[in-house]
Each structure stands twice: as structure tokens, then as C-alpha cells.
Motif scaffolding. Structure first.
Motif, short mmCIF file in Angstrom:
data_model
loop_
_atom_site.label_atom_id
_atom_site.label_comp_id
_atom_site.label_asym_id
_atom_site.label_seq_id
_atom_site.Cartn_x
_atom_site.Cartn_y
_atom_site.Cartn_z
N SER A 38 0.99 -1.05 0.09
CA SER A 38 0.21 0.08 -0.05
C SER A 38 1.07 1.21 -0.18
CB SER A 38 -0.95 0.13 1.27
OG SER A 38 -1.89 -1.11 1.24
N LEU A 39 0.77 2.06 -1.01
CA LEU A 39 1.73 3.04 -1.08
C LEU A 39 1.21 4.31 -1.25
CD1 LEU A 39 3.38 1.48 -4.59
CD2 LEU A 39 4.19 1.24 -2.11
N LEU A 40 1.47 5.19 -0.07
CA LEU A 40 0.72 6.56 0.13
C LEU A 40 1.61 7.63 -0.24
CD1 LEU A 40 -0.42 5.74 3.83
CD2 LEU A 40 -1.67 4.86 1.43
N GLY A 41 1.10 8.45 -1.26
CA GLY A 41 1.95 9.62 -1.78
C GLY A 41 3.51 9.10 -2.15
N THR A 42 3.54 8.49 -3.14
CA THR A 42 4.67 7.94 -3.89
C THR A 42 4.98 8.60 -5.22
OG1 THR A 42 6.13 5.96 -4.12
CG2 THR A 42 3.85 5.83 -4.77
N ARG A 43 6.22 8.16 -5.90
CA ARG A 43 6.51 8.53 -7.36
C ARG A 43 7.22 7.52 -7.83
NH1 ARG A 43 10.08 12.15 -4.24
NH2 ARG A 43 12.17 11.84 -5.28
N ALA A 44 7.41 7.46 -9.26
CA ALA A 44 8.16 6.61 -9.87
C ALA A 44 9.17 7.53 -10.63
CB ALA A 44 7.32 5.60 -11.02
N ARG A 45 9.09 8.69 -10.44
CA ARG A 45 10.07 9.61 -11.10
C ARG A 45 10.08 10.92 -10.45
NH1 ARG A 45 7.91 13.67 -14.41
NH2 ARG A 45 5.45 13.42 -14.77
N THR A 46 11.30 11.68 -10.68
CA THR A 46 11.46 12.70 -9.90
C THR A 46 11.63 14.04 -10.79
OG1 THR A 46 12.93 11.41 -8.42
CG2 THR A 46 12.95 13.93 -8.16
N PRO A 47 10.47 14.84 -10.95
CA PRO A 47 10.36 15.90 -11.66
C PRO A 47 11.47 16.81 -11.30
CG PRO A 47 8.16 15.43 -11.30
CD PRO A 47 9.10 14.47 -10.29
N ALA A 48 12.03 17.90 -12.09
CA ALA A 48 13.18 18.81 -11.75
C ALA A 48 12.81 19.60 -10.63
CB ALA A 48 13.26 19.65 -13.00
N PHE A 49 11.46 20.05 -10.52
CA PHE A 49 11.04 20.92 -9.48
C PHE A 49 11.18 20.11 -8.08
CE2 PHE A 49 8.23 22.66 -6.34
CZ PHE A 49 8.79 24.10 -6.16
N THR A 50 10.84 18.68 -8.09
CA THR A 50 10.65 17.92 -7.00
C THR A 50 12.22 17.79 -6.42
OG1 THR A 50 8.92 17.03 -7.59
CG2 THR A 50 10.01 15.81 -6.03
N ALA A 51 13.25 17.44 -7.51
CA ALA A 51 14.63 17.31 -7.23
C ALA A 51 15.08 18.47 -6.73
CB ALA A 51 15.23 16.83 -8.47
N ALA A 52 15.01 19.64 -7.16
CA ALA A 52 15.51 20.93 -6.38
C ALA A 52 14.97 20.89 -5.15
CB ALA A 52 14.95 21.99 -7.38
N THR A 53 13.91 20.86 -4.69
CA THR A 53 13.03 20.75 -3.48
C THR A 53 13.90 20.17 -2.55
OG1 THR A 53 10.99 21.77 -4.57
CG2 THR A 53 11.10 20.87 -2.03
N VAL A 54 13.81 18.86 -3.03
CA VAL A 54 14.47 17.88 -2.16
C VAL A 54 15.94 18.20 -1.77
CG1 VAL A 54 15.60 15.30 -2.26
CG2 VAL A 54 13.17 15.84 -3.18
N ARG A 55 16.81 18.50 -2.96
CA ARG A 55 18.32 18.98 -2.54
C ARG A 55 18.38 20.29 -1.55
NH1 ARG A 55 21.28 15.84 -5.39
NH2 ARG A 55 20.55 14.81 -7.13
N GLU A 56 17.43 21.23 -1.82
CA GLU A 56 17.55 22.15 -0.82
C GLU A 56 17.27 21.70 0.50
OE1 GLU A 56 18.44 25.14 -1.34
OE2 GLU A 56 18.94 24.95 -3.35
N VAL A 57 16.36 21.00 0.91
CA VAL A 57 15.95 20.24 2.03
C VAL A 57 17.46 19.78 2.81
CG1 VAL A 57 14.57 18.31 3.40
CG2 VAL A 57 13.52 20.06 1.73
N ILE A 58 18.00 18.74 1.79
CA ILE A 58 19.21 18.25 2.15
C ILE A 58 20.01 19.13 2.55
CG2 ILE A 58 21.22 16.99 1.09
CD1 ILE A 58 19.15 15.37 -0.59
N ASP A 59 20.35 20.48 1.89
CA ASP A 59 21.32 21.21 2.23
C ASP A 59 20.95 22.11 3.66
OD1 ASP A 59 22.88 20.71 -0.03
OD2 ASP A 59 21.96 22.35 -1.29
N ALA A 60 19.87 22.22 3.64
CA ALA A 60 19.33 22.90 4.81
C ALA A 60 19.41 21.95 6.10
CB ALA A 60 17.79 23.28 4.79
N ALA A 61 19.18 20.67 5.88
CA ALA A 61 19.24 19.96 7.10
C ALA A 61 20.99 19.64 7.51
CB ALA A 61 18.72 18.29 6.57
N ARG A 62 21.53 19.62 6.51
CA ARG A 62 23.14 19.60 6.48
C ARG A 62 23.63 20.69 7.54
NH1 ARG A 62 24.81 16.00 1.41
NH2 ARG A 62 24.67 13.90 2.14
N SER A 63 23.16 21.90 7.03
CA SER A 63 23.79 23.36 7.54
C SER A 63 23.33 23.37 8.90
CB SER A 63 23.29 24.38 6.63
OG SER A 63 22.09 24.58 6.53
#
Length: 268
Positions: free
Chosen positions: A111-136
Motif C-alpha cells: 500500500s503506497l501513500l503519496g509516492t512516485r516513480a520519477r523525480t520531476p526537476a522541481f521536486t529534485a530541486a526541492t529535495v536537494r534544498e531540504v538536504i542542504d538545509a538539514a546539513r547546514s
């Protein structure tokens, strides 16, 4: 060296259901609504914290998606002792869909809630900003909490002052920070590399999208259902990415109806 099992809970009795949490959350998120409903329906419920969620279980090295999948497989094998119905949200859903591909012998249904099989460019950018913020760790906790809530919940929900205050306080106390959280988010970017393999999923599958989900919009979630033969797709109205918390009664009804039918399906 063999790692210890991830911190986990095992409650109830009956057919086992393994719950896999989103990135940067603890498995206790399921205890609010889904665990009680599943136990009341006669299921044994297992849940564990992904590596990196706590200092107690943060092995060295990157949290590759394959490592998270291996942790889930170990919990099924060593704790459940039999194939499980697997329920995942966001990162947890990606782990579930990959587990069904690489270890079909351990998975009764997904059962998959809120998932994806590809990463659109905006999603990838958002994820990478979260990663940078978490690390900093440089983003103020209150600002991070407000931004995160805007990504997780429906707009109307944020107008509920009591709800907003409670979640702002909760998220400000537990900000998305640290290398463990960063690596979990990084793991979500791996999904594109094996999306085509979803056609190999050979168990009953429920795929649920949430109408106001800006992280994984229903159209993106539906693509996962279309890649899995025979998958059932449902869209839940009036909620965002954490729809299982916003509209738990609706989500729980969907899960219980699906699990009851999946339990009657002979293993292939």
C-alpha cells in the motif's frame, strides 16, 4: 559487521502489516491513527525507525535506498517471521515498492501513500534544498516548521488555528536536521533508476494520492499505479502529503478494505 536490527515495535496479533514512515519522521507517526485501526481489525503491526532517524541507529555511510530496503527485509524476516503486507508513505512507499521488486518472497501486498516513480526537476530541486538545509542547520526552526507544514498539509487545514499551533510547535521542536535526515531525503532521488522494474511487482497493490499534495501530486502518484499491473489507485480529497494524518478515517477505510481483499488473494 552485522548491524543490529533497527529500533522497532511489534504489537497485536494476526496477519502482519509492516508500516514504513516518511523521511525525517519516526515510526511513532503511525501510532496516531493507523496502528490502532489495524490492531482493532485483527492485524499484527510492525513499525521501525529508518536508519538515520535517531542517533541510536545511524550507521556510517550513505543511507542508500537499498540499505533502507535491506533494513525492511530484515524486520520482516527476523521479527515478523513471515511475509508481510507492507504500507509505506513517501520515502516509506518507495522502500515498499522496491522491497516488492527485490524480495517478493517477503511481501504479501503493498500500500503506497503519496509516492512516485520519477523525480520531476522541481521536486529534485526541492529535495536537494531540504538536504542542504538539514546539513547546514542554519535555517531557523520556526521558519523551517512553517515551510514544511505548507508542503505537508492542505491549505484549509492550515487555517485551523489549533491544528496549526500544535504542528508548528511539534515541528519546531523536531526540525529536519542532521546527516541522517539528509541522507534519507537523498535516498528518495534513487527512484528514477529502477522505475521500469515496477512492472515486475507481482502482489496486490494499492496506490493512494492526496488531492492537495504538492510534493507528490495525484497525477504523479497515479503513474506508479499505471506501472504496476492490476494496481488499485485512489485519490483522497481535502488533504495534502500527510493525508494519512489529515483524513485518517478515509485512509484507514481504504487500507482495511484493500488488506481484507489482499489477504484472500492466493500467493503467486
Amino acid at each position: 559487521m552485522t548491524l543490529p536490527l533497527p529500533p522497532h515495535r511489534d504489537t497485536g496479533s494476526g496477519e502482519p502489516v509492516l508500516l514504513l514512515a516518511p523521511a525525517a519522521t519516526r515510526s511513532a507517526i503511525w501510532s496516531l491513527h493507523q496502528e490502532p485501526a489495524l490492531r482493532a481489525a485483527g492485524y499484527r503491526v510492525l513499525a521501525f525507525d529508518h536508519r538515520g532517524s535517531t542517533e541510536a541507529y545511524c550507521p556510517e555511510g550513505p543511507e542508500r535506498l537499498g540499505d533502507l530496503v535491506a533494513d525492511a527485509a530484515r524486520v520482516v524476516q527476523e521479527v515478523a517471521g513471515r511475509p508481510c503486507h507492507v504500507v509505506g508513505a513517501s520515502l516509506g512507499a518507495m522502500v515498499a515498492q522496491r522491497l516488492a521488486i527485490v524480495r517478493p518472497d517477503l511481501v504479501r501486498s503493498i500500500s503506497l501513500l503519496g509516492t512516485r516513480a520519477r523525480t520531476p526537476a522541481f521536486t529534485a530541486a526541492t529535495v536537494r534544498e531540504v538536504i542542504d538545509a538539514a546539513r547546514s542547520g542554519a535555517v531557523p526552526a520556526g521558519y523551517a516548521a512553517a515551510c514544511t507544514m505548507a508542503q505537508l498539509f492542505a491549505p484549509e487545514r492550515l487555517l485551523d488555528d489549533r491544528f496549526a499551533r500544535e504542528w508548528l510547535d511539534l515541528m519546531a521542536m523536531s526540525p529536519v536536521r542532521g546527516e541522517g535526515a539528509a541522507r534519507q531525503y537523498l535516498a528518495t532521488l534513487a527512484v528514477d533508476g529502477w522505475a521500469a522494474e515496477l512492472a515486475a511487482v507481482d502482489c496486490p497493490a494499492l496506490v493512494v494520492g492526496f488531492h492537495f499534495d504538492t510534493q507528490m501530486p495525484p497525477s504523479l502518484v497515479r503513474e506508479v499505479a499505471e506501472l504496476i499491473e492490476g494496481a488499485r489507485f485512489e485519490e483522497v480529497a481535502d488533504c495534502g502529503h500527510f493525508g494519512f494524518l489529515e483524513r485518517p478515517e478515509v485512509v484507514n477505510d481504504l487500507l482495511l478494505d484493500f488488506l481484507a481483499k489482499a489477504s484472500l488473494t492466493p500467493r503467486r
